[in-house]
Design a protein around this motif. Structure first.
Motif, PDB file in Angstrom:
ATOM      1  N   LEU A  55      -5.977   7.151  10.479  1.00 39.50           N
ATOM      2  CA  LEU A  55      -5.394   8.140  11.371  1.00 39.50           C
ATOM      3  C   LEU A  55      -3.905   7.869  11.529  1.00 39.50           C
ATOM      4  N   TRP A  56      -3.160   8.952  11.642  1.00 39.32           N
ATOM      5  CA  TRP A  56      -1.702   8.814  11.805  1.00 39.32           C
ATOM      6  C   TRP A  56      -1.383   7.963  13.032  1.00 39.32           C
ATOM      7  N   THR A  57      -2.153   8.127  14.098  1.00 38.66           N
ATOM      8  CA  THR A  57      -1.926   7.355  15.319  1.00 38.66           C
ATOM      9  C   THR A  57      -2.156   5.863  15.114  1.00 38.66           C
ATOM     10  N   GLU A  58      -2.958   5.493  14.113  1.00 37.21           N
ATOM     11  CA  GLU A  58      -3.301   4.084  13.882  1.00 37.21           C
ATOM     12  C   GLU A  58      -2.411   3.424  12.825  1.00 37.21           C
ATOM     13  N   THR A  59      -1.658   4.223  12.086  1.00 42.76           N
ATOM     14  CA  THR A  59      -0.878   3.685  10.973  1.00 42.76           C
ATOM     15  C   THR A  59       0.626   3.678  11.213  1.00 42.76           C
ATOM     16  N   THR A  60       1.126   4.607  12.026  1.00 40.72           N
ATOM     17  CA  THR A  60       2.577   4.798  12.118  1.00 40.72           C
ATOM     18  C   THR A  60       3.324   3.554  12.591  1.00 40.72           C
TER      19      THR A  60
END
Length: 461
Positions: A133-138
């Motif tokens: 998820l974008w929230t977990e990787t950014t």
């Protein structure tokens, strides 16, 4: 303020001493972007990859891959502390309290987790990818970059005696002092620390930031490092980065949607932050095309940051664009942030914010090796200017090694968005050398956006 960096480094517990001490140890814009992503794209899947643009440096040989894995695992275990959440909730950023929504802060404290990663070595280079998820990787971007940089520093320090380390840091401190002395007292100068991602080490960045704050006073406006801002009561600096327009463009279905994605992002951003934090970063697909196609309301934003374009050209282009739209450039802010050092900072400040003498051209400022009379400038502001000082503030150990090798020279490392929802992401930049993405997609983007104003310049840092 007196820190024996040589002894601290010599006595490092290399296996256990964490590089990332807090999840706040990241650039402030990453937290602002994380809230934006959490609010609008909570289910979007992406991937990021680590890239070494200094190809001659074989990082896979210079760094112990097991040490890197240990540090990444330690970072994955970190959680936001209650005191950090309270600070984010109650502190004033850019003159405004409550930039972070209560629901976001609750999620950050209770539910935020970093994604897994894929790590290896290929042909002497580190292969490091983050998917999820974008929230977990950014947030991995800054943690990964600062970790690799510091492990490279630690590996080089292992070969030095304590005396040699003492000489190394004495030379670096002297260089820092000489740089600060040239900036001290320059009228209306604004300089901030942008050096987290490519710092020599956490301890050195902390030392530099405290020194800048103590010596430069109000000329030093703050740091992009959220943890250092939190720890030392400094302004946290930053707004957004290329990642956002890259992702929205990647998810566009048509060439027309691709072209307008950069403006749809701005519209969504200003709604999210109620008309605050309005600094343009127009070079993701080329600054010239961005300004030529921008809706009129974009000219009402507070200012612009130049990242990959010659800042003299970028600043002049922005000023002319504002004037053509009936806006007063003197009320706007222009931020330079790419490969800056003292000469560039003083030259740009003179060019945009004050003059040494009339009739100078940009080339005169760029070629100048000495601006010691800067304290006598009579400000004649064309636009408000600020310098975001990165690599050569927090990692300038060039020629400081008593053994004479280049093991402490900064490297050009990035961690960039690969794809969004399975579609490749592209960054064109204002420099052909900095383009990122599959070659076929780069060519497609260039057909859509054009190449007006794009240069072919060497990558410095």
């Amino acid at each position: 303020m007196i820190i024996n960096l040589a002894r601290r480094a010599h006595n490092h517990n290399w296996e256990l001493d964490p590089i990332t001490r807090s999840l706040l140890d990241t650039d402030f814009y990453k937290l602002l972007m994380l809230q934006f992503i959490w609010k609008h794209f909570p289910k979007t899947h992406v991937s990021f990859s680590f890239i070494n643009r200094s190809a001659q440096l074989r990082l896979g040989d210079a760094i112990d891959i097991d040490e890197l894995r240990e540090q990444l695992e330690q970072t994955r275990k970190l959680r936001f502390h209650k005191s950090e959440i309270i600070w984010l909730a109650g502190n004033t950023f850019y003159g405004r309290r409550g930039i972070f929504e209560p629901a976001f802060l609750e999620w950050l404290e209770k539910d935020f987790r970093l994604s897994d990663y894929e790590l290896g070595v290929q042909d002497g280079q580190i292969s490091l990818t983050f998917r999820g998820l974008w929230t977990e990787t950014t947030l991995w971007e800054i943690y990964a970059l600062s970790t690799v940089n510091e492990l490279r520093t630690r590996a080089a320090l292992k070969d030095l005696s304590e005396l040699e380390m003492d000489i190394l840091y004495a030379r670096a401190k002297t260089r820092l002092w000489e740089k600060m002395a040239r900036l001290l007292g320059v009228p209306d100068l604004r300089v901030s620390d942008f050096g987290t991602r490519r710092r020599h080490s956490f301890l050195w960045q902390e030392y530099v930031v405290r020194a800048m704050s103590d010596v430069l006073g109000t000329n030093f406006t703050g740091t992009s490092n959220t943890y250092l801002a939190y720890k030392h009561d400094l302004e946290a600096i930053g707004t957004n980065a290329h990642e956002l327009p890259m992702a929205l463009a990647a998810m566009a279905d048509t060439d027309e949607e691709l072209k307008t994605a950069q403006y749809r992002l701005l519209e969504l951003w200003q709604k999210t932050y109620q008309g605050e934090l309005l600094i343009l970063l127009p070079d993701t697909f080329g600054t010239t095309q961005f300004l030529q196609g921008a809706p009129d309301w974009v000219a009402d934003w507070t200012g612009q940051r130049a990242d990959s374009k010659d800042p003299y050209i970028a600043g002049d282009e922005y000023i002319a664009w504002l004037e053509a739209r009936g806006r007063d450039p003197k009320q706007k802010l222009f931020i330079a942030s790419d490969s800056l050092d003292v000469d560039e900072i003083l030259g740009l400040h003179a060019y945009f914010g004050g003059t040494i003498r009339q009739g100078l051209l940009p080339a005169d400022f760029k070629q100048a090796s000495d601006f010691e009379d800067a304290k006598k400038w009579t400000p004649e502001r064309r636009i408000r200017f600020s310098a975001g000082w990165g690599t050569l503030l927090t990692n300038d150990f060039r020629n400081c090694n008593p053994r004479g090798d280049d093991g402490f020279d900064p490297a050009s490392l990035v961690c960039k968005l690969n794809d969004a929802e399975g579609r490749p992401a592209v960054k064109l930049s204002d420099n052909f050398q900095k383009a990122l993405g599959p070659q076929s997609e780069i060519e497609r983007y260039r057909r859509v956006f054009g190449v007006a104003g794009v240069a072919d310049a060497p990558i410095v840092t």
